[in-house]
Scaffold this motif. Structure first.
Motif, PDB file in Angstrom:
ATOM      1  N   LEU A  44       6.841 -18.344  23.556  1.00  0.00           N
ATOM      2  CA  LEU A  44       7.053 -16.942  23.194  1.00  0.00           C
ATOM      3  C   LEU A  44       8.315 -16.778  22.337  1.00  0.00           C
ATOM      4  O   LEU A  44       8.318 -16.026  21.364  1.00  0.00           O
ATOM      5  CB  LEU A  44       7.153 -16.082  24.456  1.00  0.00           C
ATOM      6  N   ASP A  45       9.364 -17.485  22.719  1.00  0.00           N
ATOM      7  CA  ASP A  45      10.608 -17.403  21.942  1.00  0.00           C
ATOM      8  C   ASP A  45      10.380 -17.855  20.501  1.00  0.00           C
ATOM      9  O   ASP A  45      11.017 -17.353  19.565  1.00  0.00           O
ATOM     10  CB  ASP A  45      11.701 -18.252  22.596  1.00  0.00           C
ATOM     11  N   GLY A  46       9.483 -18.820  20.312  1.00  0.00           N
ATOM     12  CA  GLY A  46       9.210 -19.319  18.978  1.00  0.00           C
ATOM     13  C   GLY A  46       8.390 -18.361  18.129  1.00  0.00           C
ATOM     14  O   GLY A  46       8.277 -18.534  16.919  1.00  0.00           O
ATOM     15  N   MET A  52       7.121 -10.892  27.256  1.00  0.00           N
ATOM     16  CA  MET A  52       5.916 -10.631  28.026  1.00  0.00           C
ATOM     17  C   MET A  52       5.334  -9.242  27.762  1.00  0.00           C
ATOM     18  O   MET A  52       4.161  -8.995  28.039  1.00  0.00           O
ATOM     19  CB  MET A  52       6.209 -10.790  29.515  1.00  0.00           C
ATOM     20  N   ASN A  53       6.133  -8.312  27.238  1.00  0.00           N
ATOM     21  CA  ASN A  53       5.695  -6.920  27.185  1.00  0.00           C
ATOM     22  C   ASN A  53       5.663  -6.301  25.788  1.00  0.00           C
ATOM     23  O   ASN A  53       5.209  -5.161  25.635  1.00  0.00           O
ATOM     24  CB  ASN A  53       6.592  -6.065  28.081  1.00  0.00           C
ATOM     25  N   ALA A  75       0.170 -17.994  26.155  1.00  0.00           N
ATOM     26  CA  ALA A  75       1.432 -18.239  26.868  1.00  0.00           C
ATOM     27  C   ALA A  75       1.659 -17.176  27.932  1.00  0.00           C
ATOM     28  O   ALA A  75       2.076 -17.488  29.058  1.00  0.00           O
ATOM     29  CB  ALA A  75       2.597 -18.262  25.875  1.00  0.00           C
ATOM     30  N   ARG A  76       1.379 -15.921  27.601  1.00  0.00           N
ATOM     31  CA  ARG A  76       1.561 -14.849  28.588  1.00  0.00           C
ATOM     32  C   ARG A  76       0.649 -15.051  29.795  1.00  0.00           C
ATOM     33  O   ARG A  76       1.069 -14.893  30.943  1.00  0.00           O
ATOM     34  CB  ARG A  76       1.285 -13.486  27.941  1.00  0.00           C
ATOM     35  N   HIS A  77      -0.604 -15.396  29.524  1.00  0.00           N
ATOM     36  CA  HIS A  77      -1.551 -15.645  30.618  1.00  0.00           C
ATOM     37  C   HIS A  77      -1.077 -16.816  31.481  1.00  0.00           C
ATOM     38  O   HIS A  77      -1.106 -16.753  32.720  1.00  0.00           O
ATOM     39  CB  HIS A  77      -2.943 -15.933  30.042  1.00  0.00           C
TER      40      HIS A  77
END
Length: 223
Positions: A44-46, A52-53, A75-77
């Motif tokens: 996510l950072d990449g 997440m939101n 990634a969130r899942h």
């Protein structure tokens, strides 16, 4: 890893006698889950720091073109599933530690009763012997104003029991860390030896001005 996989071996352990090896395996799996969670957050950072939101559509309601939507959703899942598994494993670790502690207490009580019976049969008063609880760690430092300081812990105190951890089931400082993580805001019973005397203390892990939840450093004792 699915929730079913995360609970498998612990369910098997509960079917029989929980061992120190069972606890070590649960802790190993907990650390694996934490590593996987960190890896998915790195994904996510990449993606331009998407968390997440954050919304995945632009102000006009179209899918964002500046991020890989598939990677972000995946990634969130994964993070949600892994966090659920992690919570389940942490609960299993706590239950296993409590079972070990309870079994050790029962064994100590049986050993003490047998020693007293033997002493009575021999006409001797029972005294301290091999069944006297021994310390497994020593307090190296205590920060002023910390939860440990408020509880009355002092440098040099030898720890006999820390919540569900004692000499019989203590393996590493990770055991203490696990108990602390599950006891934030709740009192822990801590037994220490100080100048040869036993002292019962109540320590509440909580956030304070310093680092961590305790504010003290302990050093494992060689056995």
């Amino acid at each position: 890893m699915s929730g079913k996989e995360a609970g498998g071996s612990a369910d098997g352990a509960r079917g029989g006698q929980v061992t120190v090896a069972d606890v070590q395996e649960l802790i190993r799996r907990k650390e694996e889950l934490e590593e996987q969670i960190r890896a998915n957050f790195a994904v996510l950072d990449g993606q331009k720091g998407v968390g997440m939101n954050e919304p995945l559509v632009d102000c006009e309601g179209y899918p964002r073109a500046d991020v890989d939507l598939y990677q972000v959703r995946t990634a969130r899942h994964n993070i949600i599933c892994l966090q659920n598994d992690h919570q389940a494993v942490m609960k299993q670790v706590e239950e296993a530690l409590h079972q070990l502690h309870a079994r050790d207490k029962e064994k100590q009580a049986r050993d003490l009763a047998e020693a007293q019976q033997e002493a009575a049969s021999a006409g001797l008063a029972p005294g301290p012997g091999p069944h006297t609880p021994q310390a497994f760690a020593k307090v190296g430092s205590v920060s002023a104003g910390s939860p440990a300081s408020k509880a009355g812990l002092q440098v040099g105190d030898e720890i006999v029991e820390f919540g569900s951890v004692n000499t019989q089931n203590f393996q590493s400082l990770q055991n203490i860390g696990t108990v602390v993580q599950h006891s934030e805001g709740r009192p822990l019973n801590v037994t220490v030896l100080r100048s040869g005397q036993r002292h019962q203390l109540r320590l509440v892990p909580e956030r304070w001005a310093g680092r961590g939840l305790l504010g003290f450093n302990i050093i494992p004792l060689q056995r």
